[in-house]
Write a protein that holds these residues in place. Structure first.
Motif, PDB file in Angstrom:
ATOM      1  N   ALA A  36      27.058 -16.499  73.610  1.00 30.55           N
ATOM      2  CA  ALA A  36      27.447 -15.506  72.596  1.00 30.55           C
ATOM      3  C   ALA A  36      28.725 -15.901  71.859  1.00 30.55           C
ATOM      4  O   ALA A  36      29.020 -15.364  70.787  1.00 30.55           O
ATOM      5  CB  ALA A  36      27.618 -14.130  73.245  1.00 30.55           C
ATOM      6  N   GLY A  37      29.444 -16.845  72.452  1.00 28.16           N
ATOM      7  CA  GLY A  37      30.691 -17.279  71.827  1.00 28.16           C
ATOM      8  C   GLY A  37      31.920 -16.767  72.553  1.00 28.16           C
ATOM      9  O   GLY A  37      33.022 -16.745  71.994  1.00 28.16           O
ATOM     10  N   LYS A  38      31.759 -16.383  73.823  1.00 25.61           N
ATOM     11  CA  LYS A  38      32.868 -15.835  74.600  1.00 25.61           C
ATOM     12  C   LYS A  38      34.028 -16.822  74.726  1.00 25.61           C
ATOM     13  O   LYS A  38      35.182 -16.453  74.552  1.00 25.61           O
ATOM     14  CB  LYS A  38      32.379 -15.430  76.005  1.00 25.61           C
ATOM     15  N   SER A  39      33.686 -18.077  75.026  1.00 25.25           N
ATOM     16  CA  SER A  39      34.753 -19.060  75.217  1.00 25.25           C
ATOM     17  C   SER A  39      35.452 -19.389  73.910  1.00 25.25           C
ATOM     18  O   SER A  39      36.678 -19.564  73.875  1.00 25.25           O
ATOM     19  CB  SER A  39      34.194 -20.347  75.841  1.00 25.25           C
ATOM     20  N   THR A  40      34.684 -19.462  72.850  1.00 24.53           N
ATOM     21  CA  THR A  40      35.277 -19.737  71.537  1.00 24.53           C
ATOM     22  C   THR A  40      36.222 -18.599  71.170  1.00 24.53           C
ATOM     23  O   THR A  40      37.339 -18.816  70.693  1.00 24.53           O
ATOM     24  CB  THR A  40      34.174 -19.883  70.466  1.00 24.53           C
ATOM     25  N   LEU A  41      35.778 -17.388  71.438  1.00 20.10           N
ATOM     26  CA  LEU A  41      36.586 -16.210  71.148  1.00 20.10           C
ATOM     27  C   LEU A  41      37.835 -16.174  72.037  1.00 20.10           C
ATOM     28  O   LEU A  41      38.937 -15.859  71.574  1.00 20.10           O
ATOM     29  CB  LEU A  41      35.721 -14.968  71.394  1.00 20.10           C
ATOM     30  N   ALA A 173      29.182 -13.440  63.107  1.00 17.69           N
ATOM     31  CA  ALA A 173      28.938 -12.557  61.974  1.00 17.69           C
ATOM     32  C   ALA A 173      28.656 -13.341  60.701  1.00 17.69           C
ATOM     33  O   ALA A 173      28.396 -12.766  59.646  1.00 17.69           O
ATOM     34  CB  ALA A 173      30.118 -11.617  61.772  1.00 17.69           C
ATOM     35  N   ASP A 174      28.717 -14.668  60.807  1.00 20.67           N
ATOM     36  CA  ASP A 174      28.325 -15.506  59.678  1.00 20.67           C
ATOM     37  C   ASP A 174      26.802 -15.585  59.578  1.00 20.67           C
ATOM     38  O   ASP A 174      26.248 -16.073  58.609  1.00 20.67           O
ATOM     39  CB  ASP A 174      28.913 -16.926  59.820  1.00 20.67           C
ATOM     40  N   ARG A 175      26.125 -15.083  60.606  1.00 14.65           N
ATOM     41  CA  ARG A 175      24.664 -15.102  60.585  1.00 14.65           C
ATOM     42  C   ARG A 175      24.121 -13.866  59.887  1.00 14.65           C
ATOM     43  O   ARG A 175      24.767 -12.816  59.888  1.00 14.65           O
ATOM     44  CB  ARG A 175      24.138 -15.090  62.017  1.00 14.65           C
TER      45      ARG A 175
HETATM   46  N1  LIG Z   1      27.784 -19.791  63.841  1.00 18.80           N
HETATM   47  C1  LIG Z   1      28.643 -19.449  64.791  1.00 18.80           C
HETATM   48  N2  LIG Z   1      28.648 -20.139  65.944  1.00 18.80           N
HETATM   49  C2  LIG Z   1      29.524 -19.760  66.888  1.00 18.80           C
HETATM   50  C3  LIG Z   1      30.432 -18.695  66.713  1.00 18.80           C
HETATM   51  N3  LIG Z   1      31.158 -18.564  67.833  1.00 18.80           N
HETATM   52  C4  LIG Z   1      30.727 -19.502  68.676  1.00 18.80           C
HETATM   53  N4  LIG Z   1      29.750 -20.237  68.139  1.00 18.80           N
HETATM   54  C5  LIG Z   1      29.019 -21.366  68.747  1.00 18.80           C
HETATM   55  O1  LIG Z   1      28.152 -20.858  69.755  1.00 18.80           O
HETATM   56  C6  LIG Z   1      28.053 -21.807  70.831  1.00 18.80           C
HETATM   57  C7  LIG Z   1      28.388 -21.130  72.134  1.00 18.80           C
HETATM   58  O2  LIG Z   1      29.752 -20.801  72.127  1.00 18.80           O
HETATM   59  P1  LIG Z   1      30.591 -20.538  73.465  1.00 18.80           P
HETATM   60  O3  LIG Z   1      31.916 -20.093  73.056  1.00 18.80           O
HETATM   61  O4  LIG Z   1      30.505 -21.706  74.385  1.00 18.80           O
HETATM   62  O5  LIG Z   1      29.741 -19.341  74.083  1.00 18.80           O
HETATM   63  P2  LIG Z   1      29.899 -18.665  75.515  1.00 18.80           P
HETATM   64  O6  LIG Z   1      29.525 -17.241  75.348  1.00 18.80           O
HETATM   65  O7  LIG Z   1      31.230 -18.957  76.093  1.00 18.80           O
HETATM   66  O8  LIG Z   1      28.793 -19.434  76.333  1.00 18.80           O
HETATM   67  P3  LIG Z   1      28.606 -19.475  77.939  1.00 18.80           P
HETATM   68  O9  LIG Z   1      29.966 -19.540  78.565  1.00 18.80           O
HETATM   69  O10 LIG Z   1      27.798 -20.710  78.167  1.00 18.80           O
HETATM   70  O11 LIG Z   1      27.858 -18.232  78.288  1.00 18.80           O
HETATM   71  C8  LIG Z   1      28.984 -22.949  70.483  1.00 18.80           C
HETATM   72  O12 LIG Z   1      28.225 -23.987  69.917  1.00 18.80           O
HETATM   73  C9  LIG Z   1      29.927 -22.339  69.467  1.00 18.80           C
HETATM   74  O13 LIG Z   1      30.460 -23.292  68.578  1.00 18.80           O
HETATM   75  C10 LIG Z   1      30.404 -18.003  65.466  1.00 18.80           C
HETATM   76  O14 LIG Z   1      31.156 -17.052  65.221  1.00 18.80           O
HETATM   77  N5  LIG Z   1      29.492 -18.429  64.545  1.00 18.80           N
END
Ligand SMILES: Nc1nc2c(ncn2[C@@H]2O[C@H](COP(=O)(O)OP(=O)(O)OP(=O)(O)O)[C@@H](O)[C@H]2O)c(=O)[nH]1
Ligand SMILES: [Mg+2]
Length: 293
Positions: A36-41, A173-175
């Motif tokens: 979902a992007g948790k780590s990126t966030l 939210a870019d989707r």
């Molecule tokens: N288009 C888009 N991609 C995103 C966004 N945020 C994250 N991603 C992508 O989504 C993918 C998963 O992101 P993570 O941050 O690893 O997600 P996570 O929820 O931590 O994943 P797990 O820890 O494996 O459950 C990566 O390829 C990111 O680059 C966003 O806002 N927009």
């Protein structure tokens, strides 16, 4: 830190020393489906909090096995850029092999970071297991991350996640469809009254990869903490966390004592032999052991 989640000798003493210094940090849970992007966030939140002069501790719960380590490696690389910053501490906990000790280990690590003076302690969990939902529940502020394109929309959200959310974040939210997911969530919240402890659960939008919406999220977390501290909810949540800690420890200690007692009389098989010889009944044998504790 490694010694603590391994329950090494001395860990209990260390935790006891630290304990009086805990209870100060704002503990923030970030939960959501895999990818979902948790780590990126989280990475963006670290950045934003650091820019505000706050020290940040992170506990990332890795549900993955070593065989699917790709995503984790990605996380590590991403967050690695903070590793030279003494104001940031990142710790991963593997769920594998912890056998129900996950909540306990997580709380221990949170307590250590709290005692070390980190202002924000963030726990990242995939909200799939009950254990993980429970962990998020012990945070002061739980952020539930949702993404567009889940197919059946918010229906796909685990019921437990709806209950724990203090803030919803529609990431990616870019989707296309982000606005629809926001609307659906808002409708859902309206249905259930929309407020908890008088707090209106907001639905925010972020694009974590582009750092969009993150400042608003930080403000919303602050607003929530402020709201909790202004009323009885802060103390209630701390009490809930303490209660879980206490109950875990009390029952773990009793269980260990009980296991030692069973070992002391030849183990369960020893007792079984007696039973099979017709010497007593299960409840009677159990009572006999209880009397010896
Ligand atoms: N288009 C888009 N991609 C995103 C966004 N945020 C994250 N991603 C992508 O989504 C993918 C998963 O992101 P993570 O941050 O690893 O997600 P996570 O929820 O931590 O994943 P797990 O820890 O494996 O459950 C990566 O390829 C990111 O680059 C966003 O806002 N927009
Ligand atoms: Mg992650």
């Amino acid at each position: 830190m490694r010694d603590l989640d391994d329950e090494a000798p001395g860990a209990a003493e260390t935790l006891a020393l630290l304990y009086p210094h805990t209870g100060r940090a704002d503990v923030v849970g970030v939960t959501g489906n895999p990818g979902a992007g948790k780590s990126t966030l989280t990475d963006r939140l670290i950045e934003a909090w650091r820019a505000r002069g706050l020290r940040v501790g992170v506990v990332a719960i890795d549900p993955s096995s070593p065989f699917t380590g790709g995503a984790i490696l990605g996380d590590r690389v991403r967050m690695q850029r903070h590793s030279a910053d003494p104001g940031v501490f990142i710790r991963s906990l593997a769920t594998r092999g912890l056998l129900g000790g996950l909540s306990r280990s997580t709380r221990d690590v949170v307590n250590v970071l709290d005692a070390m003076g980190y202002d924000r302690v963030l726990i990242e969990t995939v909200g799939v297991g009950q254990d993980e939902v429970d962990i998020a529940h012990t945070a002061h502020t739980s952020i539930v991350v949702v993404v567009p394109g889940l197919g059946d929309g918010v229906q796909a959200l685990k019921a437990g996640l709806l209950e724990i959310a203090d803030l919803f974040v529609v990431n990616k939210a870019d989707r296309p469809d982000a606005a629809r997911v926001v609307r659906e969530l808002e409708q859902l919240l309206e249905l259930e009254g929309g407020t908890r402890h008088g707090w209106q659960v907001p639905v925010l939008q972020t694009v974590a990869t582009e750092n969009r919406g993150v400042d608003a999220l930080v403000d919303a977390v602050d607003a929530h903490v402020h709201h909790l501290r202004a009323g009885p909810a802060w103390a209630e949540r701390l009490r809930a966390r303490r209660r879980a800690e206490l109950s875990d420890r009390v029952f773990l200690a009793l269980r260990r004592r009980a296991e030692a007692a069973v070992e002391g009389v030849g183990g369960l098989d020893g007792l079984l032999d007696r039973l099979m010889r017709g010497e007593g009944d299960p409840a009677g044998i159990a009572q006999e052991l209880l009397d010896r504790l």
